[in-house]
Write an enzyme that holds these catalytic residues in place. Structure first.
Site, mmCIF file in Angstrom:
data_model
loop_
_atom_site.group_PDB
_atom_site.id
_atom_site.type_symbol
_atom_site.label_atom_id
_atom_site.label_comp_id
_atom_site.label_asym_id
_atom_site.label_seq_id
_atom_site.Cartn_x
_atom_site.Cartn_y
_atom_site.Cartn_z
ATOM 1 N N GLU A 61 -7.842 7.030 15.554
ATOM 2 C CA GLU A 61 -8.397 7.022 14.205
ATOM 3 C C GLU A 61 -8.714 5.604 13.737
ATOM 4 O O GLU A 61 -8.043 4.654 14.101
ATOM 5 C CB GLU A 61 -7.399 7.686 13.244
ATOM 6 N N CYS B 179 -9.518 -0.603 9.283
ATOM 7 C CA CYS B 179 -8.204 -0.505 9.925
ATOM 8 C C CYS B 179 -8.434 0.074 11.328
ATOM 9 O O CYS B 179 -8.897 1.199 11.479
ATOM 10 C CB CYS B 179 -7.321 0.407 9.069
ATOM 11 N N CYS C 119 1.686 5.196 20.688
ATOM 12 C CA CYS C 119 2.407 3.930 20.636
ATOM 13 C C CYS C 119 3.768 4.115 21.282
ATOM 14 O O CYS C 119 4.416 5.143 21.100
ATOM 15 C CB CYS C 119 2.588 3.465 19.192
ATOM 16 N N CYS D 129 8.722 3.853 16.243
ATOM 17 C CA CYS D 129 9.419 3.647 14.961
ATOM 18 C C CYS D 129 9.691 4.995 14.298
ATOM 19 O O CYS D 129 8.853 5.904 14.349
ATOM 20 C CB CYS D 129 8.571 2.783 14.030
ATOM 21 N N CYS E 167 7.137 6.434 11.604
ATOM 22 C CA CYS E 167 5.696 6.357 11.908
ATOM 23 C C CYS E 167 5.241 7.576 12.699
ATOM 24 O O CYS E 167 5.810 7.900 13.743
ATOM 25 C CB CYS E 167 5.399 5.080 12.679
ATOM 26 N N CYS F 116 -1.306 4.629 5.504
ATOM 27 C CA CYS F 116 -0.509 3.991 6.566
ATOM 28 C C CYS F 116 0.450 4.984 7.191
ATOM 29 O O CYS F 116 1.141 5.712 6.500
ATOM 30 C CB CYS F 116 0.377 2.890 5.995
HETATM 31 N N1 SAH Z 1 2.050 -1.290 15.419
HETATM 32 C C1 SAH Z 1 1.722 -2.244 14.418
HETATM 33 C C2 SAH Z 1 0.461 -1.909 13.668
HETATM 34 C C3 SAH Z 1 0.201 -0.484 13.315
HETATM 35 S S1 SAH Z 1 1.258 0.217 12.096
HETATM 36 C C4 SAH Z 1 2.889 -2.423 13.465
HETATM 37 O O1 SAH Z 1 3.836 -1.658 13.516
HETATM 38 O O2 SAH Z 1 2.837 -3.395 12.719
HETATM 39 C C5 SAH Z 1 0.642 -0.498 10.591
HETATM 40 C C6 SAH Z 1 1.640 -0.507 9.444
HETATM 41 O O3 SAH Z 1 1.883 0.810 8.926
HETATM 42 C C7 SAH Z 1 2.999 -1.061 9.861
HETATM 43 O O4 SAH Z 1 3.499 -1.988 8.939
HETATM 44 C C8 SAH Z 1 3.823 0.179 9.875
HETATM 45 O O5 SAH Z 1 5.153 -0.130 9.753
HETATM 46 C C9 SAH Z 1 3.276 0.960 8.726
HETATM 47 N N2 SAH Z 1 3.669 2.367 8.752
HETATM 48 C C10 SAH Z 1 3.904 3.128 9.833
HETATM 49 N N3 SAH Z 1 4.257 4.380 9.471
HETATM 50 C C11 SAH Z 1 4.246 4.405 8.124
HETATM 51 C C12 SAH Z 1 4.506 5.446 7.173
HETATM 52 N N4 SAH Z 1 4.833 6.682 7.528
HETATM 53 N N5 SAH Z 1 4.386 5.132 5.872
HETATM 54 C C13 SAH Z 1 4.019 3.875 5.513
HETATM 55 N N6 SAH Z 1 3.765 2.874 6.355
HETATM 56 C C14 SAH Z 1 3.877 3.127 7.659
HETATM 57 FE FE1 SF4 Z 2 3.946 1.754 16.838
HETATM 58 FE FE2 SF4 Z 2 3.957 2.996 14.492
HETATM 59 FE FE3 SF4 Z 2 5.961 1.337 15.112
HETATM 60 FE FE4 SF4 Z 2 3.508 0.339 14.592
HETATM 61 S S1 SF4 Z 2 4.837 1.424 13.165
HETATM 62 S S2 SF4 Z 2 4.885 -0.195 16.282
HETATM 63 S S3 SF4 Z 2 2.210 2.006 15.429
HETATM 64 S S4 SF4 Z 2 5.458 3.270 16.171
#
Ligand code: SAH
Ligand code: SF4
Length: 377
Positions: free
Chosen positions: A91, A104, A111, A115, A118, A341
């Site tokens: 996306e 974005c 990934c 996390c 996420c 996000c």
């Molecule tokens: N992998 C990279 C970039 C992609 S994620 C990273 O983790 O930085 C981009 C941003 O979205 C990151 O700061 C991540 O922590 C945030 N993010 C991920 N899941 C989210 C969620 N469910 N709600 C809000 N922010 C989220």
């Molecule tokens: Fe990967 Fe999502 Fe963690 Fe970013 S926030 S490193 S996209 S798992």
């Protein structure tokens, strides 16, 4: 298979032209046709030497990604789902504001960091995107929107590598893509308008500072190792003292004099008064000049986590601001189309299965950077 010219930065394209027996300066003309004019047909490139125009189709093509779907939100946010083959899709989100247009961009299908908060992380990892697949997102959206507005003006003024994937775990494909974004013959974006967001791949932060020091955002989310180990499993490999030291080392090269720290607000998990105190303590100890970006958590069913109460977010932000740490709360955009996000799920055929997810998370922690290849190729 001929080469997709979206795979090359200008150096790489010059080397490609030389291999075809053409002068290097022809590459600049070709590069401008591709990225500034959005051309995909060599026949269009009228100022290119006829000999090259005739030679190119046998060796090269210019191809974006097939669009699986496009959704336009009420607030002007647009989300594309691009097909990257073999059942994977990624996306890309365009976010218009009064004074800018931000894209974005995704860097991986899925990934491996995993996390907890996420949605991309919960899907597992399929594969790295190529430079062409990263740039195709920008190329397609920029030229599609330009055509729709019947304008020759630049539409995308900022790029954030905040879509699906961990950009610094796809370093070799990322750097040439960043170079095309910055190149005056490409998109001509300034370093401060291109942001790489990372969950903290420390060795690659060091390399990025040398190779292509764009703006850096670090996804912190927790002020202590105990909590961060749980939320961002990569922390077990690169703990907070190493991460903050890498931020400090990045700063002299950074296009701005601060690092953005992202902090996703989770109810009762990382939003308590003790957390903000621990965060202030971490910032003081590390000496890193940082701006805090508090992100309201966008919930999804499997996470088992809740959004912080607005009052808790406000109190957290106030404590930081009062202590002299510039703090903003991110506005959520495009939430009627799940474009906010962490909601970017794409459609990734997880090459791992759900039962091995924990093994895969461990693997992510043990991930070792490869010896980088010359990034211009
Ligand atoms: N992998 C990279 C970039 C992609 S994620 C990273 O983790 O930085 C981009 C941003 O979205 C990151 O700061 C991540 O922590 C945030 N993010 C991920 N899941 C989210 C969620 N469910 N709600 C809000 N922010 C989220
Ligand atoms: Fe990967 Fe999502 Fe963690 Fe970013 S926030 S490193 S996209 S798992």
């Amino acid at each position: 298979m001929t080469a997709n010219l979206l795979d090359f930065d200008l150096e790489g394209l010059a080397a490609f032209c030389e291999r075809l027996g053409e002068k290097r300066f022809r590459a600049t003309q070709l590069f401008r046709w591709i990225h500034q004019r959005g051309a995909s047909d060599f026949g269009q490139m009228t100022d290119l030497a006829k000999s090259l125009r005739e030679k190119l189709p046998a060796h090269a093509h210019i191809a974006g990604l097939p669009v699986l779907s496009r959704q336009d939100a009420k607030d002007g946010t647009i989300k594309w789902l691009f097909d990257v083959g073999a059942g994977d899709a990624v996306e890309t989100v365009f976010i218009p504001e009064d004074d800018r247009g931000t894209l974005c961009v995704s860097s991986q299908a899925g990934c491996a960091v995993g996390c907890r908060f996420c949605s991309t992380g919960h899907q597992g990892f399929s594969r790295n995107l190529s430079t062409a697949e990263i740039l195709a997102q920008l190329w397609t959206v920029e030229h599609t929107l330009r055509q729709e507005s019947a304008s020759t003006e630049r539409v995308i003024t900022n790029v954030v590598m905040m879509g699906m994937g961990e950009p610094l775990q796809n370093y070799n494909a990322l750097v040439p893509a960043l170079r095309v974004m910055l190149d005056d013959h490409g998109y001509g974006l300034s370093r401060r308008r291109v942001t790489v967001s990372t969950s903290g791949v420390v060795p690659m932060m060091e390399r990025l500072a040398k190779d292509c020091p764009v703006a850096l955002a670090v996804s912190l989310h927790a002020p202590t190792d105990a909590l961060r180990d749980d939320l961002v499993p990569l922390n077990r490999k690169y703990p907070l003292n190493e991460l903050m030291a890498a931020c400090a080392a990045y700063l002299p090269q950074a296009p701005r004099d601060f690092i953005t720290l992202e902090y996703c607000m989770l109810d009762g998990v990382n939003d308590r008064p003790s957390d903000v105190e621990a965060l202030l303590d971490l910032l003081r100890r590390s000496g890193v000049r940082a701006k805090l970006n508090l992100i309201p958590f966008n919930p999804f069913p499997q996470s088992g986590l809740r959004q912080s109460q607005p009052a808790a977010v406000q109190a957290f932000a106030r404590t930081l601001n009062d202590a002299g740490v510039v703090t903003t709360v991110r506005k959520t955009r495009g939430d009627d189309i799940d474009a906010a996000c962490g909601q970017l799920a794409g459609d990734v055929r997880d090459r791992t299965n759900a039962a091995s997810r924990m093994a895969q998370r461990r693997q992510a922690i043990q991930w070792h950077p490869q010896t980088p290849k010359e990034p211009s190729q």
